[in-house]
Design a protein around this motif. Structure first.
Motif, PDB file in Angstrom:
ATOM      1  N   ASN A 132     -32.402  11.435   9.408  1.00 16.09           N
ATOM      2  CA  ASN A 132     -31.043  11.704   9.873  1.00 16.09           C
ATOM      3  C   ASN A 132     -30.599  10.513  10.719  1.00 16.09           C
ATOM      4  O   ASN A 132     -30.862  10.452  11.920  1.00 16.09           O
ATOM      5  CB  ASN A 132     -30.997  12.988  10.685  1.00 16.09           C
ATOM      6  N   LEU A 133     -29.925   9.556  10.084  1.00 18.57           N
ATOM      7  CA  LEU A 133     -29.595   8.303  10.750  1.00 18.57           C
ATOM      8  C   LEU A 133     -28.487   8.444  11.792  1.00 18.57           C
ATOM      9  O   LEU A 133     -28.174   7.480  12.495  1.00 18.57           O
ATOM     10  CB  LEU A 133     -29.215   7.247   9.711  1.00 18.57           C
ATOM     11  N   ARG A 134     -27.922   9.609  11.929  1.00 19.55           N
ATOM     12  CA  ARG A 134     -26.961   9.832  13.002  1.00 19.55           C
ATOM     13  C   ARG A 134     -27.658  10.038  14.350  1.00 19.55           C
ATOM     14  O   ARG A 134     -27.024   9.971  15.403  1.00 19.55           O
ATOM     15  CB  ARG A 134     -26.093  11.047  12.680  1.00 19.55           C
ATOM     16  N   HIS A 135     -28.953  10.306  14.293  1.00 18.39           N
ATOM     17  CA  HIS A 135     -29.699  10.573  15.522  1.00 18.39           C
ATOM     18  C   HIS A 135     -29.809   9.308  16.381  1.00 18.39           C
ATOM     19  O   HIS A 135     -30.002   8.199  15.867  1.00 18.39           O
ATOM     20  CB  HIS A 135     -31.101  11.092  15.175  1.00 18.39           C
TER      21      HIS A 135
ATOM     22  N   PHE B 163     -32.257   6.101  16.189  1.00 15.74           N
ATOM     23  CA  PHE B 163     -32.136   4.989  15.244  1.00 15.74           C
ATOM     24  C   PHE B 163     -31.177   3.896  15.731  1.00 15.74           C
ATOM     25  O   PHE B 163     -30.963   2.910  15.036  1.00 15.74           O
ATOM     26  CB  PHE B 163     -31.664   5.499  13.879  1.00 15.74           C
ATOM     27  N   ALA B 164     -30.622   4.057  16.926  1.00  9.63           N
ATOM     28  CA  ALA B 164     -29.614   3.125  17.423  1.00  9.63           C
ATOM     29  C   ALA B 164     -30.138   1.695  17.548  1.00  9.63           C
ATOM     30  O   ALA B 164     -29.379   0.728  17.382  1.00  9.63           O
ATOM     31  CB  ALA B 164     -29.075   3.607  18.766  1.00  9.63           C
TER      32      ALA B 164
ATOM     33  N   ARG C 139     -31.434   0.317   9.787  1.00 10.24           N
ATOM     34  CA  ARG C 139     -31.198   1.702  10.207  1.00 10.24           C
ATOM     35  C   ARG C 139     -30.205   1.752  11.365  1.00 10.24           C
ATOM     36  O   ARG C 139     -29.373   2.670  11.447  1.00 10.24           O
ATOM     37  CB  ARG C 139     -32.525   2.340  10.635  1.00 10.24           C
TER      38      ARG C 139
ATOM     39  N   GLY D 198     -25.203  11.722   6.469  1.00 11.75           N
ATOM     40  CA  GLY D 198     -25.908  10.651   7.147  1.00 11.75           C
ATOM     41  C   GLY D 198     -27.402  10.646   6.941  1.00 11.75           C
ATOM     42  O   GLY D 198     -28.136  10.077   7.754  1.00 11.75           O
TER      43      GLY D 198
ATOM     44  N   HIS E 266     -26.811   3.772  11.476  1.00 10.16           N
ATOM     45  CA  HIS E 266     -26.560   4.728  12.560  1.00 10.16           C
ATOM     46  C   HIS E 266     -25.168   4.504  13.138  1.00 10.16           C
ATOM     47  O   HIS E 266     -24.426   5.453  13.403  1.00 10.16           O
ATOM     48  CB  HIS E 266     -27.617   4.567  13.654  1.00 10.16           C
ATOM     49  N   HIS E 267     -24.812   3.244  13.345  1.00 13.57           N
ATOM     50  CA  HIS E 267     -23.492   2.898  13.880  1.00 13.57           C
ATOM     51  C   HIS E 267     -22.377   3.384  12.950  1.00 13.57           C
ATOM     52  O   HIS E 267     -21.346   3.895  13.403  1.00 13.57           O
ATOM     53  CB  HIS E 267     -23.399   1.394  14.079  1.00 13.57           C
TER      54      HIS E 267
END
Length: 246
Positions: free
Chosen positions: A131-134, A137-138, A165, A121, A169-170
């Motif tokens: 780290n777009l899972r963080h 970034f939602a 982003r 991610g 993230h989604h």
């Protein structure tokens, strides 16, 4: 690529490392004998020997005798400290972050492969890896990188997908489509970076290119530049710490 016997670079078992190196040389001979399409497929040897310089030298001497069309540097990126890796460096396997590539180029490497970046991610940008899972970034509706020309980042008005982003993230933790989109961006970024590095080398300004890159990556905070990169580049005449002028 030849078949090789891989042992973790951090293994303390020198005899096992030597055994793996010698077996890899023997397996190369068998790969050469079995190679059916030398005019269409290039068979690369793989240098083994862990972090033991004498063992790697012995492996290089044997591999060079086989005169393969390319040479891969194997047995690294296996948990060793990066400053140890930098003492060993053309084809570096398992290395994929931009700063790793640029330092390796300075040390003489030509080719790289790595899939780990987008798999977790991560999105590569000129100011660092995101780290777009963080969760932060939602609700970030910017493209991965503003002004990036890849299909993922370009707006639909300019023939792109206009991916944000927030959308990545989604997807990142739920669907493989996230990895596919990140791959589109990351491959585009790395290709553009390597094209810029190549141009800098041809124009004999690679040290300045490195200084500008690391300045932007760390926002001019030279104390944040990893010591392994400073040490490795200093070994080939590039001093990042003394390049503080804007």
């Amino acid at each position: 690529m030849q078949l090789d016997d891989v042992v973790a670079a951090t293994s303390p078992d020198r005899q096992r490392m030597k055994e793996a190196m010698e077996r890899s040389v023997r397996w190369l001979d068998r790969c050469i004998a079995a190679h059916k399409k030398p005019q269409r497929q290039s068979l690369f040897c793989i240098i083994q020997g862990g972090l033991d310089l004498e063992m790697r030298k012995a492996c290089c001497e044997e591999m060079i005798k086989r005169d393969t069309p390319g040479i891969a540097i194997g047995g690294l990126s296996g948990g060793e400290a990066k400053d140890a890796y930098c003492k060993v460096p053309r084809y570096v396997m398992g290395v994929g972050y931009p700063e790793d590539l640029l330092v390796s180029v300075a040390l003489g490497a030509d080719m790289f492969d790595c899939t780990v970046v987008q798999r977790f991610g991560n999105a590569i940008t000129s100011t660092g890896t995101l780290n777009l899972r963080h969760a932060s970034f939602a609700y970030d509706f910017k493209p991965v990188e503003v002004d990036c020309a890849c299909k993922c980042c370009r707006s639909s008005e300019h023939g792109g997908l206009g991916i944000t982003r927030a959308y990545l993230h989604h997807l990142a933790a739920k669907e493989t489509a996230g990895a596919h989109l990140l791959t589109m961006h990351n491959v585009h970024y790395l290709l553009a970076l390597m094209q810029a590095a190549r141009a800098a080398i041809i124009e004999d300004r690679y040290p300045e290119f490195l200084q500008q890159y690391f300045r932007k990556l760390y926002g001019g905070a030279w104390e944040k530049v990893p010591q392994w990169a400073v040490t490795a580049l200093r070994g080939v005449g590039v001093d990042l710490v003394d390049s503080r002028s804007p």
